[in-house]
Enzyme design. Structure first.
Site, mmCIF file in Angstrom:
data_model
loop_
_atom_site.group_PDB
_atom_site.id
_atom_site.type_symbol
_atom_site.label_atom_id
_atom_site.label_comp_id
_atom_site.label_asym_id
_atom_site.label_seq_id
_atom_site.Cartn_x
_atom_site.Cartn_y
_atom_site.Cartn_z
ATOM 1 N N HIS A 60 18.101 19.232 0.166
ATOM 2 C CA HIS A 60 16.983 18.964 1.062
ATOM 3 C C HIS A 60 15.942 20.082 1.006
ATOM 4 C CE1 HIS A 60 19.503 15.806 2.543
ATOM 5 N NE2 HIS A 60 20.366 16.628 3.096
ATOM 6 N N HIS A 222 19.823 11.280 2.503
ATOM 7 C CA HIS A 222 21.008 11.487 1.671
ATOM 8 C C HIS A 222 21.150 10.416 0.598
ATOM 9 C CE1 HIS A 222 21.995 13.611 5.474
ATOM 10 N NE2 HIS A 222 22.413 14.516 4.618
ATOM 11 N N ASP A 402 -10.656 9.492 -29.358
ATOM 12 C CA ASP A 402 -10.254 8.307 -28.591
ATOM 13 C C ASP A 402 -11.089 7.087 -28.927
ATOM 14 O OD1 ASP A 402 -12.556 9.277 -27.518
ATOM 15 O OD2 ASP A 402 -11.783 9.590 -25.495
ATOM 16 N N CYS A 405 -16.855 7.395 -29.383
ATOM 17 C CA CYS A 405 -18.079 8.180 -29.626
ATOM 18 C C CYS A 405 -19.304 7.264 -29.710
ATOM 19 C CB CYS A 405 -17.932 9.000 -30.903
ATOM 20 S SG CYS A 405 -19.370 10.012 -31.281
ATOM 21 N N THR A 496 -17.631 20.192 -35.338
ATOM 22 C CA THR A 496 -18.240 19.553 -34.171
ATOM 23 C C THR A 496 -19.677 19.170 -34.520
ATOM 24 O OG1 THR A 496 -19.203 21.553 -33.213
ATOM 25 C CG2 THR A 496 -16.893 21.090 -32.678
ATOM 26 N N MET A 497 -20.408 18.662 -33.521
ATOM 27 C CA MET A 497 -21.808 18.300 -33.735
ATOM 28 C C MET A 497 -22.656 19.511 -34.139
ATOM 29 S SD MET A 497 -23.336 17.793 -29.876
ATOM 30 C CE MET A 497 -22.253 16.464 -29.392
ATOM 31 N N GLY A 561 -19.462 13.171 -33.897
ATOM 32 C CA GLY A 561 -20.522 13.833 -33.155
ATOM 33 C C GLY A 561 -21.578 14.419 -34.069
#
Length: 580
Positions: A60, A222, A402, A405, A496-497, A561
């Site tokens: 508990h 319990h 994902d 974009c 990346t971009m 991107g």
């Protein structure tokens, strides 16, 4: 079916190791050698005061060891998981407190047969040795309409008794007065639990079967099932059902509650609810009580008396007058007692007015200027280009992210198109960039929206109505790129971009010194640099963005991107070429 896995070393040693962990984490606690008993480490401070002892089965936590400290319990005795502690350990705890000079010992016991018997036996043995001992049995469960002879169970309301009795003891109140005070308070305490899952004792199967999507109302701590099973409902509905049941006069175990009553509310996590769920249930509970005219004086929301890993919650209500609240608010050093506000919850203004924000650029009306028609055409071209390449960008993104974009860029394009239908393009380029920054921040969302908005916001101050020549635009592009690097944390070469944008901006900086007849060739070269940079990302190892979490050998296509940036720059220059 296998017993549920638990992060323990062994079933046999888990209780002892847990007690050791609790004590090692707090300088105010110590273990009684040879017993599962946790004591205050400053027992000398009990001299002349009533000592408080509670306990029961383990599982508990943080009850009961977490409530030991000045202003609450003096000691707690633990049994095995969901098992009452043995009388010998209870008696050892009583003797330790008595030997420290306590003026008497109050046993606070939850109403379970094993606890009553074992604590009661230890109390009788202590009395035979001349020790002043008394016992308060907590039985505040509101589940059963007609409780059996065993009576109502002791649940999380026990923690309230720890607190009130502890405050009285710390003030030097005698044993009989503490007992009479908390006995009276107990008449105004009620608890009810609900669970979305069973729990399992270490090494054992789940305590009961609960189909997916069902919940159990009125269960104990319990692992025993409740009184009613139903489909899981919304938090508001569940809370209303619980409070309706707790306060129904048709039930022999109800808590009488009327409009105007003042209560302390405890929203107790039975083990596995998330903080987010607990906060939602807390909101629902306060609103439900206030809708009945009940004044919610205090709220404690968190993990106070659990049932191992049960995904459930119990609500405890305690009627409270000013004296009860004074004792409730008294300071304690017990590690598991929350740092609560002593301000009444109901009737308090709990919303702070937001500051008045300057009007969003896209909501303002601006006068057009000589550059307005050209900037309008550029935007139209950029938007149509991004919409045409939506699926291409999605496809590239599915290989390393994902897969949205293209969708996010399309959202921005559609937002800009809609704005163009209802607004004039301001003559000041900087103001237009701020409009676009607001649009992409609001409509594009995600990291891309933040990055583009950063770029546009940082660039805006460099191009004004009176200062919008090629050199100013180059400076604006450079400032925007530096802002993306500073806040985004990425650099050229990180896939990346920026791998398209930075080479293009480096080329555009030549506009600062280029003669007018050479400016178009600089722009064309910048577009080519962006395209080459974007295409080259297929050979780079991702060091930022979602692609950085994916194995390098699986990332073989260009960064979406970077491709989007190259497409945008290409659309801008293509429009400018058409105006020549």
């Amino acid at each position: 079916m296998q017993p549920q896995r638990k992060l323990i070393n062994s079933v046999d040693r888990c209780v002892d190791e847990a007690l050791c962990g609790i004590v090692r984490a707090s300088g105010g606690l110590s273990l009684l050698k040879g017993h599962r008993v946790v004591l205050r480490s400053d027992l000398d401070n009990l001299r002349g005061k009533v000592a408080l002892l509670s306990g029961g089965g383990s599982g508990h936590e943080p009850a009961h060891g977490g409530y030991i400290g000045a202003g609450m319990l003096s000691a707690a005795v633990a049994g095995g998981v969901f098992a009452s502690p043995p009388p010998t350990s209870i008696l050892a705890a009583i003797l330790s407190l008595h030997n420290a000079g306590a003026a008497g010992v109050l046993l606070i016991v939850k109403n379970y047969t094993g606890d009553r018997l074992n604590f009661g036996l230890a109390a009788e043995q202590a009395r035979n040795q001349g020790i002043a001992v008394d016992m308060v049995v907590v039985a505040e469960d509101c589940a059963f309409d007609q409780p059996s002879k065993a009576g109502r169970r002791g649940l999380c309301g026990t923690v309230f008794i720890h607190k009130l009795a502890g405050a009285l003891a710390e003030e030097g109140c005698p044993l009989d007065r503490i007992v009479s005070t908390v006995t009276e308070v107990l008449k105004g305490i009620g608890t009810l639990g609900v669970s979305l899952s069973p729990c399992s004792v270490p090494g054992c199967l789940p305590s009961f079967d609960l189909p997916q999507g069902d919940m159990e109302l009125g269960l104990g701590i319990h692992g025993e099932p409740g009184i009613k099973r139903s489909k899981v409902a919304s938090a508001d509905e569940v809370v209303k059902t619980m409070i309706d049941h707790m306060t129904s006069p048709a039930s022999q175990s109800h808590l009488p509650l009327k409009s105007g009553d003042s209560v302390v509310l405890c929203v107790n996590n039975l083990g596995a609810l998330s903080y987010l769920e607990m906060a939602v249930v807390t909101r629902a509970s306060v609103i439900c009580l206030e809708s009945r005219g009940v004044v919610v004086a205090r709220v404690m929301s968190g993990t106070f008396m659990t049932s191992l890993e049960m995904a459930g919650v119990s609500l405890t209500l305690m009627k409270a007058d000013q004296e009860t609240l004074r004792l409730f608010d008294a300071k304690t050093s017990a590690p598991a007692w929350p740092n609560l506000s002593s301000e009444c919850v109901s009737g308090r203004s709990y919303v702070t007015e937001a500051p008045v924000m300057s009007s969003q650029p896209q909501d303002s009306t601006y006068s057009e200027g000589p550059l307005s028609p050209l900037m309008h055409k550029v935007l139209v071209k950029v938007c149509s280009t991004l919409l045409e390449r939506q699926e291409e960008l999605n496809s590239l993104d599915r290989a390393c992210g994902d897969g949205d974009c293209g969708n996010t860029h399309a959202q921005a394009a559609k937002a800009i198109q809609q704005w163009l239908q209802n607004h004039k393009v301001p003559g000041c380029p900087g103001r237009l960039l701020l409009v676009l920054a607001g649009l992409v921040q609001e409509k594009m969302g995600g990291s891309s929206g933040a990055l583009y908005s950063l770029f546009l916001t940082a660039a805006a101050s460099h191009v004004t109505e009176g200062q919008s020549n090629a050199a100013a635009w180059a400076s604006a592009m450079h400032a925007g790129t530096q802002a993306m690097r500073r806040y985004g944390g990425a650099d050229p070469g990180d896939r990346t971009m920026l791998d398209a944008l930075c080479p293009a901006v480096d080329e555009l900086m030549k506009l600062v010194t280029a003669p007018p007849d050479a400016q178009m060739s600089v722009l064309q070269a910048a577009v080519q640099k962006a395209a080459t940079g974007a295409e080259g990302t297929r050979l780079l190892q991702a060091k930022a963005g979602r692609a950085s979490y994916i194995a390098t050998d699986r990332v073989t296509l260009p960064d979406p991107g970077a491709m989007a940036v190259a497409a945008i720059l290409g659309a801008i220059v293509e429009t400018l070429e058409e105006q020549k």
